[in-house]
Design a protein around this motif. Structure first.
Motif, short mmCIF file in Angstrom:
data_model
loop_
_atom_site.label_atom_id
_atom_site.label_comp_id
_atom_site.label_asym_id
_atom_site.label_seq_id
_atom_site.Cartn_x
_atom_site.Cartn_y
_atom_site.Cartn_z
N PRO A 1 -9.04 26.02 33.40
CA PRO A 1 -10.41 26.56 33.48
C PRO A 1 -11.37 25.79 32.59
O PRO A 1 -11.03 25.40 31.46
CB PRO A 1 -10.25 28.01 33.02
N SER A 2 -12.58 25.59 33.07
CA SER A 2 -13.56 24.81 32.31
C SER A 2 -13.90 25.49 30.98
O SER A 2 -14.20 24.80 29.99
CB SER A 2 -14.83 24.61 33.13
N SER B 1 -18.04 26.54 34.94
CA SER B 1 -17.97 27.87 35.55
C SER B 1 -19.20 28.71 35.28
O SER B 1 -19.47 29.66 36.00
CB SER B 1 -16.72 28.60 35.07
N TYR B 2 -19.97 28.38 34.24
CA TYR B 2 -21.21 29.10 33.98
C TYR B 2 -22.24 28.86 35.08
O TYR B 2 -23.21 29.60 35.20
CB TYR B 2 -21.81 28.67 32.64
N ALA C 1 -18.76 29.49 40.53
CA ALA C 1 -17.31 29.70 40.50
C ALA C 1 -16.54 28.46 40.92
O ALA C 1 -15.38 28.27 40.53
CB ALA C 1 -16.94 30.86 41.42
N GLN D 1 -17.07 25.39 40.03
CA GLN D 1 -17.33 24.26 39.13
C GLN D 1 -16.35 24.19 37.96
O GLN D 1 -16.68 23.65 36.90
CB GLN D 1 -18.78 24.35 38.61
N GLU D 2 -15.15 24.69 38.14
CA GLU D 2 -14.17 24.71 37.05
C GLU D 2 -13.77 23.31 36.58
O GLU D 2 -13.31 23.14 35.45
CB GLU D 2 -12.92 25.49 37.46
#
Length: 390
Positions: free
Chosen positions: A335-336, A355-356, A359, A361-362
């Motif tokens: 996870p990023s 992820s901020y 979803a 963009q991990e």
């Protein structure tokens, strides 16, 4: 026990303080912290800007309420600046000043959409815009952007994502978080699509003053016949003048939109901060050369980042421009947020997880590199090459 508004209660806590807490845990083992977390200028305001802010803040003339739409002096000065930037005539009546660009977005959203309506966004997206819509009860639709296309929007994907409840498309160019700069021809295609489908185009150009060297005007959309019925432009004075704490932004739109926004602003804030408006109105023409110098400095930081990342080949630059780079990390399946947390605590590199911003963009991290000079950016190479996750 009384209940909270569920649309607010279910939102995640503001992300930046959470990331700062990761940085507080760094023990300095690799040298000073490299702070790529927040989009703030890494150089101070011009002395004349500070002087003007002080002089106008000390004036009794700006201690009372001002016009809801903003000071006449700033609306006129900014309209002249816009006319020069786009090569097209725009008037003070097309400008509504706001307390920062986040407020400009919430005003624009409230003016054109209500609870149950939808706004289409790109994915990745700017998280404050997504949470603004969520707390208003406005649904979001997404059109994916990808690294293969430099994180530029696909017009066909946008067209396919416009459902009957979509009232507007929200874009950011230069983009936050990716840094991608949307070419004028692409923006023209997207604008034409919005006209054909009868939806608004909200175009956030907070980072317009940091287009790459050689770039011409951002677009010609304000010259289109009837643009007032489709386009709403957003802007921030924070980055260009290095005054984010003074909270000053602007909406550029048709008179009918400005009228609707005034109704909203009268309830949100009554009027934007007055002394800062007066200072920026004076500084817009006065500090034009200084602002151009800052644009060139940010361009040098882009080159420094690209050069540095070339020496850390496991990490990939998905897109870069203006204040941001969207960096692909080499840890597939991790996870990023975990990558970003360990980078902060162990490598002394403070950045935001992908992820901020969506979803999907991990695999990415956002580097807001405008806060660091070229020498600091160069420190990335060794830290990234040594970094590992067990």
């Amino acid at each position: 026990m009384p209940r909270f508004n569920p649309l607010v209660e279910t939102l995640a806590a503001p992300p930046i303080p959470h990331v700062f807490a990761w940085g507080d845990a760094y023990d300095g083992r690799n040298g000073p912290m490299i702070d790529f977390s927040q989009a703030v200028p890494g150089y101070p305001p011009h002395p004349d800007m500070l002087r003007l802010l002080g002089e106008y803040a000390a004036s009794r003339a700006y201690t009372g309420y001002g016009p809801i739409e903003g000071e006449d002096s700033l609306r006129k000065a900014y309209a002249e600046h816009l006319s020069e930037a786009y090569g097209l005539p725009l008037a003070a009546g097309n400008v509504h000043v706001t307390a920062g660009c986040n407020q400009a977005f919430i005003c624009a959203a409230m003016a054109i959409a209500g609870a149950g309506d939808a706004v289409l966004m790109t994915d990745p997206y700017y998280f404050n815009q997504e949470t603004t819509l969520a707390m208003l009860g406005i649904k979001t639709r997404f059109a994916a952007c990808d690294a293969a296309n430099g994180f530029l929007p696909h017009v066909a994907r946008i067209a396919g994502a416009i459902t009957p409840d979509v009232r507007a498309l929200a874009l950011v160019s230069p983009n936050n978080p990716t840094g991608a700069v949307y070419p004028p021809a692409l923006l023209a295609e997207i604008y034409d699509l919005c006209v054909a489908r009868g939806i608004w185009l909200i175009l956030d150009e907070t980072y317009r003053d940091f287009l790459p060297a050689g770039a011409d005007r951002p677009h010609d959309l304000f010259g289109r016949a009837g643009w007032e019925n489709t386009l709403i432009g957003l802007y921030s004075f924070s980055k260009s003048f290095c005054i984010p704490g003074h909270r000053l932004g602007a909406i550029t739109a048709g008179a009918a939109v400005v009228e609707q926004v005034a109704k909203i602003m009268d309830n949100l804030q009554i009027c934007p901060p007055r002394s800062a408006q007066a200072a920026v109105a004076t500084a817009l023409p006065l500090l034009a050369d200084w602002r151009e110098g800052n644009r060139l400095e940010i361009a040098r930081r882009v080159e420094a980042l690209l050069s540095t990342m070339a020496g850390a080949p496991a990490w990939k630059v998905g897109a870069v421009g203006a204040y941001f780079a969207f960096i692909g990390h080499p840890f597939a399946g991790v996870p990023s947020a975990r990558v970003a947390e360990k980078l902060a605590k162990e490598a002394g590199i403070l950045c935001l997880p992908g992820s901020y911003f969506g979803a999907g963009q991990e695999g990415y991290l956002r580097f807001a590199f405008a806060n660091a000079d070229s020498q600091t950016i160069a420190l990335l190479r060794d830290r990234l090459n040594r970094f590992a996750i067990d």
